[in-house]
Scaffold this motif. Structure first.
Motif, PDB file in Angstrom:
ATOM      1  N   UNK A   1       0.660  -1.700  -0.272  1.00 18.89           N
ATOM      2  CA  UNK A   1       0.134   0.542  -0.108  1.00 18.89           C
ATOM      3  C   UNK A   1       0.816   1.356  -0.293  1.00 18.89           C
ATOM      4  N   UNK A   2       2.251   0.888   0.130  1.00 19.55           N
ATOM      5  CA  UNK A   2       2.613   2.296   0.777  1.00 19.55           C
ATOM      6  C   UNK A   2       3.144   2.789  -0.874  1.00 19.55           C
ATOM      7  N   UNK A   3       4.179   3.622  -1.064  1.00 18.69           N
ATOM      8  CA  UNK A   3       4.301   4.716  -2.642  1.00 18.69           C
ATOM      9  C   UNK A   3       6.057   4.291  -2.517  1.00 18.69           C
TER      10      UNK A   3
ATOM     11  N   UNK B   1       5.262   4.923  -7.934  1.00 19.64           N
ATOM     12  CA  UNK B   1       4.857   3.420  -7.921  1.00 19.64           C
ATOM     13  C   UNK B   1       3.798   3.606  -7.330  1.00 19.64           C
ATOM     14  N   UNK B   2       2.584   3.433  -6.591  1.00 23.99           N
ATOM     15  CA  UNK B   2       1.996   3.924  -5.770  1.00 23.99           C
ATOM     16  C   UNK B   2       0.378   2.238  -4.790  1.00 23.99           C
ATOM     17  N   UNK B   3       0.514   2.265  -4.287  1.00 25.67           N
ATOM     18  CA  UNK B   3      -0.249   1.773  -3.356  1.00 25.67           C
ATOM     19  C   UNK B   3       0.404   0.278  -3.866  1.00 25.67           C
ATOM     20  N   UNK B   4       1.843   0.028  -3.354  1.00 23.89           N
ATOM     21  CA  UNK B   4       2.347  -1.213  -4.396  1.00 23.89           C
ATOM     22  C   UNK B   4       1.907  -2.318  -3.287  1.00 23.89           C
ATOM     23  N   UNK B   5       1.983  -3.339  -3.907  1.00 25.61           N
ATOM     24  CA  UNK B   5       1.661  -4.871  -3.519  1.00 25.61           C
ATOM     25  C   UNK B   5       3.091  -5.820  -3.818  1.00 25.61           C
ATOM     26  N   UNK B   6       2.826  -6.946  -2.968  1.00 19.37           N
ATOM     27  CA  UNK B   6       3.949  -8.043  -2.823  1.00 19.37           C
ATOM     28  C   UNK B   6       4.034  -8.361  -4.161  1.00 19.37           C
TER      29      UNK B   6
END
Length: 116
Positions: free
Chosen positions: A15-17, A83-88
């Motif tokens: 969720x972090x950018x 990159x926003x809303x980073x996912x695994x």
């Protein structure tokens, strides 16, 4: 000598950018037709994430649409990947690639790890 140097990778929570940078040297930035961000996760093939042309046209992989933004600062000879809303599943080594008339140049990559 043409060099592309990526920076900005690191460890973030879901969720972090994160913003990656790709700084070009040894080449006139205006001579670069397209600059792309690729990524390669462990055990997987390298895949295209985003592309930006010298005119500013952008294109994204489906996995990046709506979350990632590629941009360029001609004055700084630098291309960025916000990159926003980073996912695994975004965990990978991210590479910058510049395409010019005589061929392609690659950076050394920067690690992005998304983990809680």
């Amino acid at each position: 000598q043409v060099q592309l140097v990526e920076s900005g990778g690191g460890l973030v929570q879901p969720g972090e950018p994160l913003r990656l940078s790709c700084a070009a040297s040894g080449i006139a930035f205006c001579s670069i037709a397209t600059t792309s961000w690729y990524r390669q996760a462990p055990g997987k093939q390298r895949e295209l994430v985003a592309v930006i042309t010298s005119g500013g046209t952008t294109n994204y992989a489906d996995s990046a649409k709506g979350r990632f933004t590629i941009s360029r600062d001609n004055a700084k000879n630098t291309v960025y990947l916000q990159m926003n809303s980073l996912k695994y599943e975004d965990t990978a080594v991210y590479f910058c690639m510049a395409r010019v008339v005589i061929g392609d140049y690659w950076g050394q990559g920067t690690q992005v790890t998304v983990s809680s």
